[in-house]
Design a protein around this motif. Structure first.
Motif, mmCIF file in Angstrom:
data_model
loop_
_atom_site.group_PDB
_atom_site.id
_atom_site.type_symbol
_atom_site.label_atom_id
_atom_site.label_comp_id
_atom_site.label_asym_id
_atom_site.label_seq_id
_atom_site.Cartn_x
_atom_site.Cartn_y
_atom_site.Cartn_z
ATOM 1 N N GLY A 203 23.156 69.810 14.046
ATOM 2 C CA GLY A 203 22.782 67.942 13.518
ATOM 3 C C GLY A 203 22.845 66.837 14.238
ATOM 4 O O GLY A 203 22.230 67.817 15.637
ATOM 5 N N PHE A 204 23.074 65.481 14.419
ATOM 6 C CA PHE A 204 22.922 64.742 14.909
ATOM 7 C C PHE A 204 23.174 64.822 16.806
ATOM 8 O O PHE A 204 22.476 65.055 17.153
ATOM 9 C CB PHE A 204 23.540 63.609 14.642
ATOM 10 N N GLY A 205 23.896 65.149 16.618
ATOM 11 C CA GLY A 205 25.206 66.137 17.960
ATOM 12 C C GLY A 205 24.962 66.716 18.516
ATOM 13 O O GLY A 205 24.685 66.978 20.110
ATOM 14 N N GLY A 206 23.953 67.667 18.446
ATOM 15 C CA GLY A 206 24.087 68.929 18.854
ATOM 16 C C GLY A 206 22.077 68.934 19.255
ATOM 17 O O GLY A 206 21.944 69.322 20.561
ATOM 18 N N MET A 207 21.419 67.936 17.770
ATOM 19 C CA MET A 207 20.281 68.076 18.558
ATOM 20 C C MET A 207 20.037 66.720 19.949
ATOM 21 O O MET A 207 19.905 67.241 20.950
ATOM 22 C CB MET A 207 19.295 67.498 17.352
ATOM 23 N N TYR A 208 20.868 65.840 20.012
ATOM 24 C CA TYR A 208 20.943 65.195 20.910
ATOM 25 C C TYR A 208 21.483 65.579 22.462
ATOM 26 O O TYR A 208 21.023 65.414 22.897
ATOM 27 C CB TYR A 208 21.772 63.746 20.624
ATOM 28 N N MET A 209 22.226 66.466 22.577
ATOM 29 C CA MET A 209 22.816 66.844 23.393
ATOM 30 C C MET A 209 21.991 68.142 23.841
ATOM 31 O O MET A 209 21.763 68.117 25.629
ATOM 32 C CB MET A 209 23.915 67.783 23.104
ATOM 33 N N LEU A 210 21.442 68.290 22.962
ATOM 34 C CA LEU A 210 20.417 69.364 23.665
ATOM 35 C C LEU A 210 19.207 68.678 24.702
ATOM 36 O O LEU A 210 18.591 69.453 25.894
ATOM 37 C CB LEU A 210 19.304 69.986 22.503
ATOM 38 N N LEU A 211 18.738 67.468 23.783
ATOM 39 C CA LEU A 211 17.522 66.745 24.532
ATOM 40 C C LEU A 211 17.722 66.048 26.218
ATOM 41 O O LEU A 211 17.523 66.096 27.041
ATOM 42 C CB LEU A 211 17.204 65.421 23.614
ATOM 43 N N LYS A 212 19.400 65.713 25.759
ATOM 44 C CA LYS A 212 19.851 65.310 26.966
ATOM 45 C C LYS A 212 20.440 66.097 28.146
ATOM 46 O O LYS A 212 19.873 66.325 29.464
ATOM 47 C CB LYS A 212 21.185 64.459 26.728
ATOM 48 N N LEU A 213 21.096 67.495 27.660
ATOM 49 C CA LEU A 213 20.771 68.929 28.562
ATOM 50 C C LEU A 213 19.146 68.686 29.409
ATOM 51 O O LEU A 213 19.210 69.764 30.259
ATOM 52 C CB LEU A 213 21.228 70.249 28.089
ATOM 53 N N ARG A 214 17.651 68.973 28.444
ATOM 54 C CA ARG A 214 17.242 69.024 29.197
ATOM 55 C C ARG A 214 16.817 67.833 29.895
ATOM 56 O O ARG A 214 16.389 68.323 31.310
ATOM 57 C CB ARG A 214 15.289 69.062 28.063
ATOM 58 N N GLU A 215 16.696 67.143 29.863
ATOM 59 C CA GLU A 215 16.736 65.906 30.929
ATOM 60 C C GLU A 215 17.177 66.107 31.884
ATOM 61 O O GLU A 215 16.733 65.390 33.357
ATOM 62 C CB GLU A 215 17.229 64.429 30.348
ATOM 63 N N LEU A 216 18.264 66.786 32.021
ATOM 64 C CA LEU A 216 19.324 67.557 33.002
ATOM 65 C C LEU A 216 18.750 68.162 34.205
ATOM 66 O O LEU A 216 18.904 68.667 34.943
ATOM 67 C CB LEU A 216 20.585 67.321 32.959
ATOM 68 N N GLY A 217 17.858 69.127 33.501
ATOM 69 C CA GLY A 217 16.632 70.443 34.149
ATOM 70 C C GLY A 217 17.786 71.163 33.748
ATOM 71 O O GLY A 217 17.442 72.537 33.823
ATOM 72 N N LEU A 218 18.726 71.548 32.554
ATOM 73 C CA LEU A 218 19.741 72.188 32.673
ATOM 74 C C LEU A 218 19.190 73.502 31.169
ATOM 75 O O LEU A 218 18.336 72.401 30.445
ATOM 76 C CB LEU A 218 20.764 71.829 31.643
#
Ligand code: NAP
Length: 541
Positions: A26-41
């Motif tokens: 949902g909106f939580g999981g999608m944004y979480m994925l994006l933020k983690l990608r930004e961290l290189g995780l």
């Protein structure tokens, strides 16, 4: 890049498959994925549905739309995203919100890290390796250093245990688990059970199609008009030009929307002024009605004035005085979430709508061709359960979550949910919940609350990596103190006075505990302080 990211390479026996596993797209999981990608995780999202959108993927019932205004109920982390998307109505209908969720998934190429059609059955913390192992209902096992539950607050549909349901010959639906194909009620006799937000939105639409609609009401609810309209391009453009100011204003209000509370007691103004204020909010439409005065959820006497204003509007709208009386709630307005309607009360003037009062005796049973209530048989072709959700804890508790020593979350929450900040649970290291119980979540505009949690969690994971730490866990002391604080605040208000899902009372056997945190701004301030003090209350070890 955080340390966890540098260590990640997936798959090997010594290393977990991912840095982070996220449950829910949902909106939580999608944004979480994006933020983690930004961290290189490295991260993977596991999602039960076949598409993104969470609550907006499942709640497809007729009339479903958001009760927070479109220009506010959307992400704000990217100005480009805010500027490029055009909402068409003041309150977006469900299909448009789902289109928006899909647009976000496309724009950021999220789907390549989302595994759809995958329900997580269990999540177990392996203390020896310090990893979470998630097992899907299909038997697949995936491991990660961190696990983020983005499972939503209202995602576990509740179909009460009605005797005889299995004998019913026609189709039945739950509003929160609606079919993807259009359901056509033309020429049908339909029963709707429940009169909460979902029912209040769907009843006027179903009534227009159905041959006859029977509404089974156990408790009447307060509803205020949405006053939904198409969003004129010039209005939308004006908001877009001033988006930064709007978002800044939202951060200062009680629920994260653009409407600040009128900081005056309802009892300190004349009856005329009170009426004027309620009328202005009623004419504006939507949830801002509860901002009319500052003590509506603190003083029963003040609340009665707001409740009586709505009851008067019901009496004005509903032609039959007996029906109007049945539809008029007597409880505290706002104690259950206020409903936002379009033509709800007016619908009861239609000759094809029957209101069945089941407040004194319940729906007795469901038969092959209908329902029996108060000894009367109602023959229907279709049943719609608008009976709500096992809110806030339901979607977590249906996963077998085990922390240190194999202790289950369900067991730990046996007396009600216990969290630190609604984000973490002592004894469950590296497990985080987005808008979990103990956070303002459902009492606010969900999107900014989701964003704030995602940013807090990703910052904390990054902090742990930078400090070469592998576990982040709420301390038992911080959790105890927070739980006490959440309860203390709720106890000062009128919220505990009714049987709402905020208290879990709608689910038989669920402990009566007020689950959300009251105080959006104080909460954000607290989170900023916690982070600034090296994640105070968390053991980063
Ligand atoms: P709800 O508010 O929990 O309402 C459930 C309804 O079903 C209540 O009227 C309840 O009666 C009735 N019910 C439950 N069990 C029953 C039984 N055994 N017999 C007869 N009636 C029964 O659920 P909801 O309408 O799905 O809304 C839940 C929340 O979702 C809302 O409060 C809101 O936060 C969110 N939501 C938002 C929107 C939006 O954004 N516009 C739309 C829909 C939902 P009692 O009151 O007597 O328990």
């Amino acid at each position: 890049m955080g340390e966890a990211g540098r260590r990640s390479n997936g798959g090997g026996a010594a290393h977990p498959d991912f840095d982070v596993l996220i449950v829910g797209a949902g909106f939580g999981g999608m944004y979480m994925l994006l933020k983690l990608r930004e961290l290189g995780l490295s991260a993977r999202v596991l999602e039960t549905g076949s598409g993104v959108g969470g609550t907006w993927y499942w709640n497809r019932y007729p009339g479903a739309r958001c009760d927070v205004e479109s220009m506010e109920y959307c992400y704000q982390f990217s100005d480009e995203l805010q500027q490029e998307w055009n909402w068409s109505e003041r309150y977006s209908p469900q299909p448009e919100i789902l289109d928006y969720a899909n647009h976000v998934a496309d724009r950021y190429d999220l789907r390549r890290d989302i595994q759809f059609d995958t329900r997580v059955a269990s999540a177990v913390f392996h203390e020896d390796r310090g990893v979470w192992v998630l097992e899907t209902e299909g038997g697949e096992q995936l491991s990660a250093t961190y696990c983020v539950m983005a499972t939503g607050c209202l995602s576990s549909a509740n179909v009460p245990d009605f005797k005889g349901l299995e004998t019913f010959r026609g189709p039945w639906y739950h509003t929160g688990n609606w079919p993807h194909e259009e359901v056509d009620f033309s020429g049908q006799r339909v029963a709707v059970i429940g009169t909460g937000s979902s029912a209040i939105q769907s009843i006027p639409v179903i009534a227009e199609q159905a041959e006859h609609l029977y509404v089974f009401q156990r408790t009447p609810n307060y509803a205020v008009p949405a006053r939904n309209t198409p969003l004129a391009p010039e209005v939308r453009d004006r908001i877009k030009e001033n988006y930064a100011e709007l978002r800044a204003l939202e951060k200062t209000t009680r629920n994260g929307t653009q409407y600040p509370i009128n900081d005056v007691s309802a009892l300190d103004v004349s009856a005329q002024e009170r009426e004027r204020r309620f009328q202005a909010m009623w004419d504006n439409g939507g949830l801002c009605y509860m901002t009319s005065f500052n003590d509506l959820l603190l003083s029963r006497e003040a609340n009665d004035t707001a409740a009586e204003f709505i009851r008067s509007r019901i009496r004005e709208t509903v032609d039959d005085p007996e029906k109007a009386e049945l539809l008029s709630p007597k409880s505290v307005v706002g104690c259950k979430r206020l409903c936002v309607d379009t033509d709800y009360y007016k619908t009861y003037n239609r000759s094809n709508v029957t209101l069945v009062d089941v407040s004194q005796s319940p729906v007795e049973k469901i038969t092959a061709d209908g329902l029996i209530a108060k000894g009367d048989a109602y023959q229907v072709d279709t049943i719609v359960f608008a009976t709500g959700f096992d809110a806030m804890t339901g979607s977590l508790n249906r996963i077998d979550i085990r922390g240190r020593g194999g202790r289950t979350l369900k067991d730990k929450w046996g007396e009600g949910p216990r969290t630190y900040l609604g984000i973490a649970v002592a004894g469950f290291p590296n497990l985080f919940t987005i808008t979990g119980p103990g956070s303002p979540s459902v009492l606010t505009n969900m999107l900014p609350s989701i964003e704030q949690h995602v940013e807090f969690i990703s910052d904390m994971i990054d902090y742990a990596g930078e400090h070469d730490r592998r576990t982040v866990e709420a301390t038992a002391e911080a959790e105890d103190e927070w739980v006490g604080h959440v309860n203390l605040l709720a106890g000062k208000t009128l919220y505990p006075s009714c049987n709402s899902w905020y208290l879990g009372v709608n689910i038989p056997g669920k402990p009566r505990v007020f689950m959300p945190y009251l105080g959006y701004q104080a909460y954000q301030e607290k989170c900023r302080e916690v982070a600034a003090n090296g994640y105070e209350g968390f053991q980063v070890g």
